[in-house]
Write a protein that holds these residues in place. Structure first.
Motif, PDB file in Angstrom:
ATOM      1  N   VAL A   3     -67.893 -22.017-121.056  1.00 47.72           N
ATOM      2  CA  VAL A   3     -68.697 -22.934-121.865  1.00 47.72           C
ATOM      3  C   VAL A   3     -68.844 -22.410-123.285  1.00 47.72           C
ATOM      4  O   VAL A   3     -68.685 -23.159-124.262  1.00 47.72           O
ATOM      5  N   LEU A   4     -69.130 -21.126-123.419  1.00 52.57           N
ATOM      6  CA  LEU A   4     -69.317 -20.565-124.763  1.00 52.57           C
ATOM      7  C   LEU A   4     -68.007 -20.501-125.544  1.00 52.57           C
ATOM      8  O   LEU A   4     -68.015 -20.647-126.769  1.00 52.57           O
ATOM      9  N   LYS A   5     -66.875 -20.301-124.857  1.00 51.38           N
ATOM     10  CA  LYS A   5     -65.576 -20.379-125.539  1.00 51.38           C
ATOM     11  C   LYS A   5     -65.324 -21.786-126.043  1.00 51.38           C
ATOM     12  O   LYS A   5     -64.793 -21.984-127.132  1.00 51.38           O
ATOM     13  N   LEU A   6     -65.713 -22.766-125.238  1.00 52.50           N
ATOM     14  CA  LEU A   6     -65.553 -24.160-125.644  1.00 52.50           C
ATOM     15  C   LEU A   6     -66.385 -24.452-126.894  1.00 52.50           C
ATOM     16  O   LEU A   6     -65.902 -25.090-127.824  1.00 52.50           O
ATOM     17  N   PHE A   7     -67.612 -23.970-126.929  1.00 56.75           N
ATOM     18  CA  PHE A   7     -68.490 -24.218-128.071  1.00 56.75           C
ATOM     19  C   PHE A   7     -68.093 -23.430-129.314  1.00 56.75           C
ATOM     20  O   PHE A   7     -68.349 -23.865-130.432  1.00 56.75           O
ATOM     21  N   SER A   8     -67.480 -22.253-129.125  1.00 56.71           N
ATOM     22  CA  SER A   8     -67.144 -21.410-130.280  1.00 56.71           C
ATOM     23  C   SER A   8     -65.694 -21.568-130.725  1.00 56.71           C
ATOM     24  O   SER A   8     -65.243 -20.835-131.599  1.00 56.71           O
ATOM     25  N   GLY A   9     -64.973 -22.467-130.133  1.00 57.03           N
ATOM     26  CA  GLY A   9     -63.581 -22.677-130.512  1.00 57.03           C
ATOM     27  C   GLY A   9     -62.650 -21.601-129.989  1.00 57.03           C
ATOM     28  O   GLY A   9     -61.601 -21.333-130.568  1.00 57.03           O
ATOM     29  N   GLY A  10     -63.011 -20.945-128.898  1.00 60.92           N
ATOM     30  CA  GLY A  10     -62.154 -19.940-128.281  1.00 60.92           C
ATOM     31  C   GLY A  10     -62.359 -18.520-128.779  1.00 60.92           C
ATOM     32  O   GLY A  10     -61.633 -17.622-128.390  1.00 60.92           O
ATOM     33  N   ARG A  11     -63.359 -18.304-129.630  1.00 59.72           N
ATOM     34  CA  ARG A  11     -63.574 -16.963-130.187  1.00 59.72           C
ATOM     35  C   ARG A  11     -64.493 -16.097-129.340  1.00 59.72           C
ATOM     36  O   ARG A  11     -64.533 -14.896-129.523  1.00 59.72           O
ATOM     37  N   PHE A  12     -65.233 -16.674-128.416  1.00 58.82           N
ATOM     38  CA  PHE A  12     -66.189 -15.905-127.613  1.00 58.82           C
ATOM     39  C   PHE A  12     -65.449 -15.124-126.538  1.00 58.82           C
ATOM     40  O   PHE A  12     -64.616 -15.666-125.821  1.00 58.82           O
ATOM     41  N   GLU A  13     -65.761 -13.832-126.424  1.00 59.66           N
ATOM     42  CA  GLU A  13     -65.126 -12.982-125.416  1.00 59.66           C
ATOM     43  C   GLU A  13     -66.056 -12.698-124.238  1.00 59.66           C
ATOM     44  O   GLU A  13     -65.637 -12.693-123.102  1.00 59.66           O
ATOM     45  N   GLY A  14     -67.324 -12.385-124.500  1.00 53.31           N
ATOM     46  CA  GLY A  14     -68.291 -12.153-123.442  1.00 53.31           C
ATOM     47  C   GLY A  14     -68.156 -10.835-122.731  1.00 53.31           C
ATOM     48  O   GLY A  14     -68.501 -10.722-121.568  1.00 53.31           O
ATOM     49  N   GLU A  15     -67.642  -9.810-123.410  1.00 54.79           N
ATOM     50  CA  GLU A  15     -67.412  -8.529-122.738  1.00 54.79           C
ATOM     51  C   GLU A  15     -68.436  -7.452-123.095  1.00 54.79           C
ATOM     52  O   GLU A  15     -68.609  -6.514-122.337  1.00 54.79           O
ATOM     53  N   SER A  16     -69.109  -7.545-124.230  1.00 57.06           N
ATOM     54  CA  SER A  16     -70.099  -6.519-124.574  1.00 57.06           C
ATOM     55  C   SER A  16     -71.405  -6.811-123.846  1.00 57.06           C
ATOM     56  O   SER A  16     -71.557  -7.843-123.199  1.00 57.06           O
ATOM     57  N   GLY A  17     -72.375  -5.910-123.949  1.00 59.09           N
ATOM     58  CA  GLY A  17     -73.623  -6.033-123.199  1.00 59.09           C
ATOM     59  C   GLY A  17     -74.396  -7.300-123.474  1.00 59.09           C
ATOM     60  O   GLY A  17     -74.761  -8.039-122.565  1.00 59.09           O
ATOM     61  N   TYR A  18     -74.672  -7.566-124.745  1.00 59.72           N
ATOM     62  CA  TYR A  18     -75.448  -8.747-125.100  1.00 59.72           C
ATOM     63  C   TYR A  18     -74.669 -10.024-124.775  1.00 59.72           C
ATOM     64  O   TYR A  18     -75.220 -10.975-124.220  1.00 59.72           O
ATOM     65  N   ALA A  19     -73.402 -10.046-125.107  1.00 59.68           N
ATOM     66  CA  ALA A  19     -72.590 -11.238-124.872  1.00 59.68           C
ATOM     67  C   ALA A  19     -72.411 -11.480-123.372  1.00 59.68           C
ATOM     68  O   ALA A  19     -72.393 -12.634-122.928  1.00 59.68           O
ATOM     69  N   TRP A  20     -72.316 -10.409-122.580  1.00 59.31           N
ATOM     70  CA  TRP A  20     -72.175 -10.559-121.131  1.00 59.31           C
ATOM     71  C   TRP A  20     -73.436 -11.195-120.559  1.00 59.31           C
ATOM     72  O   TRP A  20     -73.360 -12.125-119.757  1.00 59.31           O
ATOM     73  N   GLY A  21     -74.589 -10.723-120.979  1.00 55.79           N
ATOM     74  CA  GLY A  21     -75.853 -11.276-120.507  1.00 55.79           C
ATOM     75  C   GLY A  21     -76.049 -12.715-120.945  1.00 55.79           C
ATOM     76  O   GLY A  21     -76.562 -13.544-120.191  1.00 55.79           O
ATOM     77  N   PHE A  22     -75.653 -13.023-122.172  1.00 48.62           N
ATOM     78  CA  PHE A  22     -75.779 -14.389-122.676  1.00 48.62           C
ATOM     79  C   PHE A  22     -74.865 -15.334-121.896  1.00 48.62           C
ATOM     80  O   PHE A  22     -75.262 -16.450-121.544  1.00 48.62           O
ATOM     81  N   ALA A  23     -73.651 -14.890-121.600  1.00 46.37           N
ATOM     82  CA  ALA A  23     -72.732 -15.699-120.797  1.00 46.37           C
ATOM     83  C   ALA A  23     -73.281 -15.898-119.391  1.00 46.37           C
ATOM     84  O   ALA A  23     -73.157 -16.992-118.815  1.00 46.37           O
ATOM     85  N   LEU A  24     -73.902 -14.885-118.830  1.00 48.23           N
ATOM     86  CA  LEU A  24     -74.508 -14.988-117.502  1.00 48.23           C
ATOM     87  C   LEU A  24     -75.655 -15.990-117.516  1.00 48.23           C
ATOM     88  O   LEU A  24     -75.793 -16.807-116.602  1.00 48.23           O
ATOM     89  N   LEU A  25     -76.461 -15.972-118.551  1.00 49.91           N
ATOM     90  CA  LEU A  25     -77.570 -16.912-118.688  1.00 49.91           C
ATOM     91  C   LEU A  25     -77.062 -18.351-118.800  1.00 49.91           C
ATOM     92  O   LEU A  25     -77.549 -19.247-118.104  1.00 49.91           O
ATOM     93  N   VAL A  26     -76.080 -18.565-119.651  1.00 53.14           N
ATOM     94  CA  VAL A  26     -75.531 -19.915-119.828  1.00 53.14           C
ATOM     95  C   VAL A  26     -74.887 -20.408-118.542  1.00 53.14           C
ATOM     96  O   VAL A  26     -75.084 -21.559-118.130  1.00 53.14           O
ATOM     97  N   GLY A  27     -74.145 -19.561-117.868  1.00 56.15           N
ATOM     98  CA  GLY A  27     -73.519 -19.950-116.606  1.00 56.15           C
ATOM     99  C   GLY A  27     -74.542 -20.276-115.534  1.00 56.15           C
ATOM    100  O   GLY A  27     -74.373 -21.234-114.774  1.00 56.15           O
ATOM    101  N   GLY A  28     -75.603 -19.506-115.476  1.00 55.67           N
ATOM    102  CA  GLY A  28     -76.670 -19.792-114.514  1.00 55.67           C
ATOM    103  C   GLY A  28     -77.349 -21.117-114.798  1.00 55.67           C
ATOM    104  O   GLY A  28     -77.655 -21.881-113.873  1.00 55.67           O
TER     105      GLY A  28
END
Length: 68
Positions: free
Chosen positions: A24-49
């Motif tokens: 979802v976040l890749k879709l919103f950011s135009g493919g630039r979101f990776e979601g591998e660092s600590g903050y980004a991983w947690g944010f991706a987990l929150l959005v997915g939940g």
């Protein structure tokens, strides 16, 4: 045995939520979101939940609205 099942279920839910959130976040950011660092991983987990829980919340809201 119950503890092992809890760990497996928790792992599967985390992986599913993370993958959905990254998508979802890749879709919103135009493919630039990776979601591998600590903050980004947690944010991706929150959005997915939130994406996974949204249909249940909508169904319960519909039941309340319809007064079933």
């Amino acid at each position: 045995m119950k503890q092992a099942m809890d760990v497996i279920f928790d792992f599967l839910v985390n992986v599913v939520c993370h993958r959905i959130g990254v998508g979802v976040l890749k879709l919103f950011s135009g493919g630039r979101f990776e979601g591998e660092s600590g903050y980004a991983w947690g944010f991706a987990l929150l959005v997915g939940g939130l994406v996974l829980l949204a249909p249940f919340a909508a169904f319960i809201s519909w039941l309340i609205y319809a007064k079933v």
